[in-house]
Write a protein that holds these residues in place. Structure first.
Motif, short mmCIF file in Angstrom:
data_model
loop_
_atom_site.label_atom_id
_atom_site.label_comp_id
_atom_site.label_asym_id
_atom_site.label_seq_id
_atom_site.Cartn_x
_atom_site.Cartn_y
_atom_site.Cartn_z
N VAL A 1 0.81 -1.21 0.00
CA VAL A 1 0.00 0.00 0.00
C VAL A 1 0.85 1.27 0.00
O VAL A 1 0.51 2.26 -0.63
N PHE A 2 1.97 1.27 0.67
CA PHE A 2 2.78 2.47 0.72
C PHE A 2 3.81 2.55 -0.41
O PHE A 2 4.44 3.57 -0.60
N PHE A 3 3.97 1.49 -1.16
CA PHE A 3 4.98 1.46 -2.21
C PHE A 3 4.38 1.36 -3.61
O PHE A 3 5.10 1.48 -4.58
N ASP A 4 3.10 1.15 -3.71
CA ASP A 4 2.44 0.98 -5.01
C ASP A 4 2.02 2.34 -5.55
O ASP A 4 1.02 2.91 -5.13
N VAL A 5 2.77 2.86 -6.48
CA VAL A 5 2.47 4.16 -7.08
C VAL A 5 1.14 4.10 -7.82
O VAL A 5 0.39 5.08 -7.84
N VAL B 1 -6.24 6.61 -6.91
CA VAL B 1 -6.93 7.52 -5.98
C VAL B 1 -7.02 8.91 -6.59
O VAL B 1 -8.07 9.56 -6.53
N GLY B 2 -5.94 9.37 -7.21
CA GLY B 2 -5.97 10.67 -7.86
C GLY B 2 -6.97 10.74 -8.98
O GLY B 2 -7.70 11.73 -9.14
#
Length: 180
Positions: free
Chosen positions: A119-123, A129-130
């Protein structure tokens, strides 16, 4: 323990009215999501294993449809002063496209597992989300800004008095010397 003042409905709105607006918002989001995919591509591009770009385009369309509805609801004083512009569209966009894809194509447990693990590394997650948030939020801000720019100070204060609950106004809307 009562409802936090930010989550209270607009004056003359009930919780049932908020739920009704959320249901209409979910339907509009679904039509925007599936409609954009069907119009521009094919509904099968929304499948879990399909390309990401069509899903993001459909997500942007859903975002515009969803926040477009909620911007008009906000102007009309429907829903709530915080739920209508923030909570309801975010919750709708988090649930409706995923629910449609899971109901139509089945759950993608491997994708859930991969997203949680990275979750914190998946661009790609941040790009998704953007794509789901920025177009609609920009539309909301543009519509509300355009609407507010056409009103004078007296009309804005009247809208606030008519639609905002007293507790919300006291907590979040600064009173000027003219209001006292």
């Amino acid at each position: 323990m009562g409802t936090p003042s930010g989550l209270e409905p607009f004056r003359d709105q009930s919780v049932t009215d908020q739920i009704g607006l959320a249901i209409v918002g979910a339907l509009v989001c679904l039509v925007g999501y599936v409609g954009a995919a069907a119009l521009l591509y094919d509904v099968t591009v929304l499948d879990h294993g399909g390309p990401e770009t069509p899903r993001r385009v459909a997500g942007a369309a859903a975002s515009l449809a969803c926040w477009g509805l909620y911007s008009l609801a906000f102007i009309r004083g429907r829903g709530g002063p915080v739920t209508t512009p923030i909570v309801s569209p975010l919750a709708t966009l988090a649930v409706v496209p995923l629910a449609f894809r899971w109901l139509r194509f089945g759950p993608a447990w491997s994708a859930v597992r991969d997203r949680i693990a990275w979750v914190f590394f998946d661009v790609g997650l941040f790009v998704d989300v953007g794509a789901f948030v920025l177009p609609g939020l920009s539309l909301f801000l543009a519509v509300v800004t355009l609407w507010a720019s056409r009103l004078d100070e007296a009309a804005i204060r009247e809208w606030q008095r008519h639609h905002l609950p007293d507790e919300f106004r006291e907590a979040f809307v600064a009173e000027t010397d003219l209001d006292r």
